[in-house]
Design an enzyme around this catalytic site. Structure first.
Site, PDB file in Angstrom:
ATOM      1  N   LYS A  78      47.355  39.032 -14.824  1.00  0.00           N
ATOM      2  CA  LYS A  78      46.289  40.035 -14.927  1.00  0.00           C
ATOM      3  C   LYS A  78      44.921  39.392 -14.700  1.00  0.00           C
ATOM      4  O   LYS A  78      44.103  39.923 -13.943  1.00  0.00           O
ATOM      5  CB  LYS A  78      46.320  40.677 -16.322  1.00  0.00           C
ATOM      6  CG  LYS A  78      45.120  41.551 -16.615  1.00  0.00           C
ATOM      7  CD  LYS A  78      45.172  42.155 -17.998  1.00  0.00           C
ATOM      8  CE  LYS A  78      44.556  41.336 -19.074  1.00  0.00           C
ATOM      9  NZ  LYS A  78      43.086  41.274 -19.118  1.00  0.00           N
ATOM     10  N   ASN A  79      44.683  38.260 -15.361  1.00  0.00           N
ATOM     11  CA  ASN A  79      43.343  37.678 -15.330  1.00  0.00           C
ATOM     12  C   ASN A  79      42.988  37.032 -13.994  1.00  0.00           C
ATOM     13  O   ASN A  79      41.843  36.639 -13.787  1.00  0.00           O
ATOM     14  CB  ASN A  79      43.173  36.661 -16.474  1.00  0.00           C
ATOM     15  CG  ASN A  79      43.035  37.355 -17.816  1.00  0.00           C
ATOM     16  OD1 ASN A  79      43.003  38.588 -17.890  1.00  0.00           O
ATOM     17  ND2 ASN A  79      42.955  36.581 -18.881  1.00  0.00           N
ATOM     18  N   CYS A 100      32.805  45.056 -27.874  1.00  0.00           N
ATOM     19  CA  CYS A 100      34.228  44.824 -27.646  1.00  0.00           C
ATOM     20  C   CYS A 100      34.841  44.381 -28.947  1.00  0.00           C
ATOM     21  O   CYS A 100      34.217  43.668 -29.730  1.00  0.00           O
ATOM     22  CB  CYS A 100      34.420  43.762 -26.587  1.00  0.00           C
ATOM     23  SG  CYS A 100      36.136  43.343 -26.364  1.00  0.00           S
ATOM     24  N   ARG A 128      30.634  39.125 -27.340  1.00  0.00           N
ATOM     25  CA  ARG A 128      30.843  38.872 -25.921  1.00  0.00           C
ATOM     26  C   ARG A 128      29.633  39.229 -25.051  1.00  0.00           C
ATOM     27  O   ARG A 128      29.657  40.173 -24.272  1.00  0.00           O
ATOM     28  CB  ARG A 128      32.086  39.627 -25.427  1.00  0.00           C
ATOM     29  CG  ARG A 128      33.343  39.181 -26.108  1.00  0.00           C
ATOM     30  CD  ARG A 128      34.551  39.944 -25.632  1.00  0.00           C
ATOM     31  NE  ARG A 128      35.306  39.244 -24.610  1.00  0.00           N
ATOM     32  CZ  ARG A 128      36.444  39.689 -24.115  1.00  0.00           C
ATOM     33  NH1 ARG A 128      36.923  40.839 -24.505  1.00  0.00           N
ATOM     34  NH2 ARG A 128      37.087  39.005 -23.206  1.00  0.00           N
ATOM     35  N   LYS A 153      27.674  26.668 -21.777  1.00  0.00           N
ATOM     36  CA  LYS A 153      28.918  26.966 -22.509  1.00  0.00           C
ATOM     37  C   LYS A 153      29.952  27.370 -21.455  1.00  0.00           C
ATOM     38  O   LYS A 153      29.582  27.955 -20.429  1.00  0.00           O
ATOM     39  CB  LYS A 153      28.614  28.146 -23.438  1.00  0.00           C
ATOM     40  CG  LYS A 153      29.738  28.629 -24.269  1.00  0.00           C
ATOM     41  CD  LYS A 153      29.235  29.692 -25.239  1.00  0.00           C
ATOM     42  CE  LYS A 153      30.376  30.120 -26.135  1.00  0.00           C
ATOM     43  NZ  LYS A 153      29.955  31.047 -27.150  1.00  0.00           N
ATOM     44  N   VAL A 154      31.217  27.099 -21.715  1.00  0.00           N
ATOM     45  CA  VAL A 154      32.241  27.456 -20.727  1.00  0.00           C
ATOM     46  C   VAL A 154      32.538  28.953 -20.822  1.00  0.00           C
ATOM     47  O   VAL A 154      32.853  29.455 -21.897  1.00  0.00           O
ATOM     48  CB  VAL A 154      33.548  26.676 -20.987  1.00  0.00           C
ATOM     49  CG1 VAL A 154      34.620  27.086 -19.981  1.00  0.00           C
ATOM     50  CG2 VAL A 154      33.305  25.186 -20.910  1.00  0.00           C
ATOM     51  N   ASP A 164      44.006  33.400 -25.863  1.00  0.00           N
ATOM     52  CA  ASP A 164      44.866  34.552 -25.574  1.00  0.00           C
ATOM     53  C   ASP A 164      46.302  34.374 -26.088  1.00  0.00           C
ATOM     54  O   ASP A 164      47.117  35.291 -25.979  1.00  0.00           O
ATOM     55  CB  ASP A 164      44.901  34.827 -24.065  1.00  0.00           C
ATOM     56  CG  ASP A 164      43.612  35.473 -23.573  1.00  0.00           C
ATOM     57  OD1 ASP A 164      42.801  35.907 -24.408  1.00  0.00           O
ATOM     58  OD2 ASP A 164      43.416  35.543 -22.338  1.00  0.00           O
ATOM     59  N   ILE A 221      36.842  30.323 -29.766  1.00  0.00           N
ATOM     60  CA  ILE A 221      36.274  30.999 -28.591  1.00  0.00           C
ATOM     61  C   ILE A 221      35.626  32.340 -28.970  1.00  0.00           C
ATOM     62  O   ILE A 221      34.517  32.637 -28.568  1.00  0.00           O
ATOM     63  CB  ILE A 221      37.356  31.248 -27.503  1.00  0.00           C
ATOM     64  CG1 ILE A 221      38.145  29.966 -27.208  1.00  0.00           C
ATOM     65  CG2 ILE A 221      36.723  31.846 -26.240  1.00  0.00           C
ATOM     66  CD1 ILE A 221      37.451  28.929 -26.392  1.00  0.00           C
ATOM     67  N   ARG A 267      47.744  47.655 -21.100  1.00  0.00           N
ATOM     68  CA  ARG A 267      46.637  47.074 -20.341  1.00  0.00           C
ATOM     69  C   ARG A 267      47.047  45.747 -19.722  1.00  0.00           C
ATOM     70  O   ARG A 267      46.564  45.394 -18.655  1.00  0.00           O
ATOM     71  CB  ARG A 267      45.441  46.815 -21.271  1.00  0.00           C
ATOM     72  CG  ARG A 267      44.685  48.058 -21.690  1.00  0.00           C
ATOM     73  CD  ARG A 267      43.450  47.648 -22.462  1.00  0.00           C
ATOM     74  NE  ARG A 267      42.828  46.522 -21.785  1.00  0.00           N
ATOM     75  CZ  ARG A 267      42.150  45.557 -22.389  1.00  0.00           C
ATOM     76  NH1 ARG A 267      41.981  45.574 -23.685  1.00  0.00           N
ATOM     77  NH2 ARG A 267      41.613  44.571 -21.717  1.00  0.00           N
TER      78      ARG A 267
HETATM   79  C1  UD1 Z   1      38.273  35.811 -20.207  1.00  0.00           C
HETATM   80  C2  UD1 Z   1      39.647  36.444 -20.215  1.00  0.00           C
HETATM   81  C3  UD1 Z   1      40.136  36.640 -21.648  1.00  0.00           C
HETATM   82  C4  UD1 Z   1      40.063  35.319 -22.403  1.00  0.00           C
HETATM   83  C5  UD1 Z   1      38.692  34.666 -22.269  1.00  0.00           C
HETATM   84  C6  UD1 Z   1      38.641  33.262 -22.850  1.00  0.00           C
HETATM   85  C7  UD1 Z   1      39.846  37.802 -18.222  1.00  0.00           C
HETATM   86  C8  UD1 Z   1      39.897  39.162 -17.635  1.00  0.00           C
HETATM   87  N1  UD1 Z   1      39.605  37.727 -19.541  1.00  0.00           N
HETATM   88  O1  UD1 Z   1      37.380  36.705 -20.863  1.00  0.00           O
HETATM   89  O2  UD1 Z   1      41.467  37.126 -21.603  1.00  0.00           O
HETATM   90  O3  UD1 Z   1      40.325  35.539 -23.765  1.00  0.00           O
HETATM   91  O4  UD1 Z   1      38.329  34.558 -20.873  1.00  0.00           O
HETATM   92  O5  UD1 Z   1      39.621  32.458 -22.281  1.00  0.00           O
HETATM   93  O6  UD1 Z   1      40.035  36.815 -17.552  1.00  0.00           O
HETATM   94  N2  UD1 Z   1      30.003  34.143 -23.641  1.00  0.00           N
HETATM   95  C9  UD1 Z   1      28.640  34.082 -23.819  1.00  0.00           C
HETATM   96  N3  UD1 Z   1      27.821  34.540 -22.819  1.00  0.00           N
HETATM   97  C10 UD1 Z   1      28.316  35.017 -21.632  1.00  0.00           C
HETATM   98  C11 UD1 Z   1      29.723  35.055 -21.472  1.00  0.00           C
HETATM   99  C12 UD1 Z   1      30.532  34.613 -22.492  1.00  0.00           C
HETATM  100  O7  UD1 Z   1      28.160  33.652 -24.862  1.00  0.00           O
HETATM  101  O8  UD1 Z   1      27.535  35.412 -20.759  1.00  0.00           O
HETATM  102  C13 UD1 Z   1      30.880  33.692 -24.726  1.00  0.00           C
HETATM  103  C14 UD1 Z   1      31.826  34.767 -25.246  1.00  0.00           C
HETATM  104  O9  UD1 Z   1      31.234  35.566 -26.194  1.00  0.00           O
HETATM  105  C15 UD1 Z   1      32.958  33.932 -25.797  1.00  0.00           C
HETATM  106  C16 UD1 Z   1      33.009  32.716 -24.867  1.00  0.00           C
HETATM  107  O10 UD1 Z   1      31.740  32.680 -24.213  1.00  0.00           O
HETATM  108  O11 UD1 Z   1      32.645  33.493 -27.081  1.00  0.00           O
HETATM  109  C17 UD1 Z   1      34.091  32.781 -23.820  1.00  0.00           C
HETATM  110  O12 UD1 Z   1      34.034  33.992 -23.120  1.00  0.00           O
HETATM  111  P1  UD1 Z   1      34.494  34.138 -21.610  1.00  0.00           P
HETATM  112  O13 UD1 Z   1      35.192  32.886 -21.200  1.00  0.00           O
HETATM  113  O14 UD1 Z   1      33.344  34.582 -20.813  1.00  0.00           O
HETATM  114  O15 UD1 Z   1      35.558  35.316 -21.732  1.00  0.00           O
HETATM  115  P2  UD1 Z   1      35.802  36.503 -20.730  1.00  0.00           P
HETATM  116  O16 UD1 Z   1      35.507  36.068 -19.340  1.00  0.00           O
HETATM  117  O17 UD1 Z   1      35.169  37.719 -21.256  1.00  0.00           O
END
Ligand code: UD1
Length: 430
Positions: free
Chosen positions: A22-23, A126, A131, A171-172, A316, A338, A408
């Site tokens: 999915k991702n 969310c 997020r 941050k990653v 996940d 995370i 989903r």
């Molecule tokens: C993606 C995955 C989700 C997984 C997550 C972490 C998809 C569709 N979803 O979600 O299944 O759980 O990676 O492996 O691939 N953050 C910030 N600022 C930003 C973006 C993120 O602070 O602009 C923070 C988030 O709040 C979180 C962390 O960074 O604490 C990681 O989030 P992120 O890796 O961006 O997750 P998603 O891409 O939403």
């Protein structure tokens, strides 16, 4: 709303075919916005999130044809999508759609890169934490986009197109890496992304972009170097296997006992999770057909784990691991690093008799001898499937309500489990 009923206590034995991820499928579908040629994606899983994204893309003007209808008793082979974004007719992604799935926010990068303008709703709250999208916006601004937030929408403009930049993420973030990577493929010159996410799904998208004509070095590492192109071409790409689905079934087998081949799964995509599984007492074997997981003796050993970006233990799979160790012979500790609020499964697992104590980002799980079936509520995607695992272990019947969360992200979940001997039934809402 549909419910799932599980009568626990059965071992899992047989073969489970692993679907496309999915991702990876979601950002790959979004990549179709980058070219007016046809992008063909094979092995696309049939999931509610994929269908929702298709609606969003159609709204932008993407044309979709589907072939390769599935055959056989279990329809797992994934569909082949042909996507063509010849004319992007609408550069707005509306709130009604984006608020339902966070990944749809990733259309922002490709839309600005191709059209020079985009209006995309902020994803909104969310269930698993705040997020934010600050990193997405930081990266796109560095590429030259002018960004304003107005009425809950991100309005981005780059009338002269995007240009390459050096971006160091503090941050990653998987999503921010996808968004910037997709945009950089159509930006002028070189973009360097430091501290990029290294999840295999990022690599899959990068591989597809290379087929479309971008030059990308450092795929699979935390430094991506992208030489953008003025125009990208069409390509044919196969979505990689879903490592989270793989891990979920692997943990389910460790939970129930039994012996299952996870067909098509790639061990390199989830090495840390498989190492943890071995620590809990399961046997894991990599074979040319996939990963074989077995647990034949009685015991589940406790573990101490913290979630980390790839290649660490995936957030996940945190809920699924927790379900497994509810019956460990000792106390396990799981730290979620995370997402700050990803423990909604805890109180539901407790309804089945699990003994879990939460303190901040850390859960301490004292193994119990038995879980007992009960009605529970699915809260988010991964939490829901942890309840399925717990239900498979529990004595008696567990009813999981609100299973749309499962739809989903898990293709043919009940069928795949039932074929391996589980007693799982979907009760359609009347
Ligand atoms: C993606 C995955 C989700 C997984 C997550 C972490 C998809 C569709 N979803 O979600 O299944 O759980 O990676 O492996 O691939 N953050 C910030 N600022 C930003 C973006 C993120 O602070 O602009 C923070 C988030 O709040 C979180 C962390 O960074 O604490 C990681 O989030 P992120 O890796 O961006 O997750 P998603 O891409 O939403």
């Amino acid at each position: 709303m549909d419910r799932i009923q599980i009568t626990g206590g059965k071992q899992l034995n047989g073969i489970i075919p692993i679907s496309g991820a999915k991702n990876a499928a979601l950002p790959l579908l979004i990549a179709s916005l980058l070219t007016d040629d046809r992008l063909t994606l094979k092995n696309v899983p049939n999931l509610a999130d994929v269908n929702l994204l298709v609606r969003i893309l159609r709204n932008h003007g993407v044309d979709l044809a589907v072939d390769g209808k599935r055959t056989g008793p279990i329809q797992h082979l994934g569909e082949t999508f042909h996507l063509t974004a010849r004319d992007v007719v609408d550069t707005t992604a509306p709130y009604e759609m984006v608020s339902r799935m966070r990944a749809s926010f990733w259309v922002l990068g490709p839309l600005i890169a191709r059209m020079g303008i985009a209006k995309v709703s902020l994803p909104g709250g969310c269930a698993i934490g705040t997020r934010p999208v600050d990193l997405h916006l930081m990266g796109l601004k560095a590429l030259g986009a002018e960004i304003e937030i107005e009425g809950g929408y991100v309005i981005a403009k780059a009338p002269k197109g995007l240009r390459g930049a050096h971006i160091v993420f503090p941050k990653v973030s998987v999503g921010a890496t996808h968004n910037v990577l997709l945009a950089a493929a159509l930006a002028r010159g070189e973009t360097v992304i430091e501290n990029a996410a290294r999840e295999p799904e990022i690599g899959d998208v990068a591989d597809c972009l290379v087929k479309m004509g971008a030059r990308i070095d450092g795929i699979g590492t935390s430094v991506l170097r992208i030489q953008g192109r003025e125009r990208l071409e069409g390509a044919v790409h196969t979505v990689l296997p879903d490592r989270i689905e793989t891990g979920t079934f692997a943990f389910a087998v460790a939970a129930t006992g039994g012996d299952v081949l996870l067909e098509g799964a790639k061990a390199t995509h989830l090495k840390t999770a498989l190492d943890v599984l071995v620590e809990t007492g399961a046997r894991v074997e990599e074979t040319p057909r996939g990963i074989r997981v077995a647990r034949t003796d009685g015991g589940i050993a406790p573990v101490s784990v913290e979630t980390q970006p790839f290649p660490g233990f995936p957030t996940d799979l945190q809920a699924q691991l927790m379900a497994l160790v509810t019956r460990a012979g000792g106390t396990s500790v799981i730290r979620e690093t995370i997402f700050e609020n990803r423990f909604m499964h805890v109180q539901e697992l407790a309804r089945l008799g699990a003994d879990i104590h939460l303190h901040g980002d850390t859960a301490t799980i004292k193994g119990v001898k038995t879980l007992t079936g009960a009605p529970v509520m699915a809260t988010d995607l991964r939490a829901s499937v942890s309840l399925v695992i717990a239900g498979l272990m529990a004595e008696g019947m567990t009813t999981i309500n609100r299973v749309y969360h499962l739809d989903r992200g898990f293709e043919q979940l009940e069928q795949k489990l039932t074929r391996c001997g589980a007693l799982v039934e979907r009760i359609a809402s009347g």
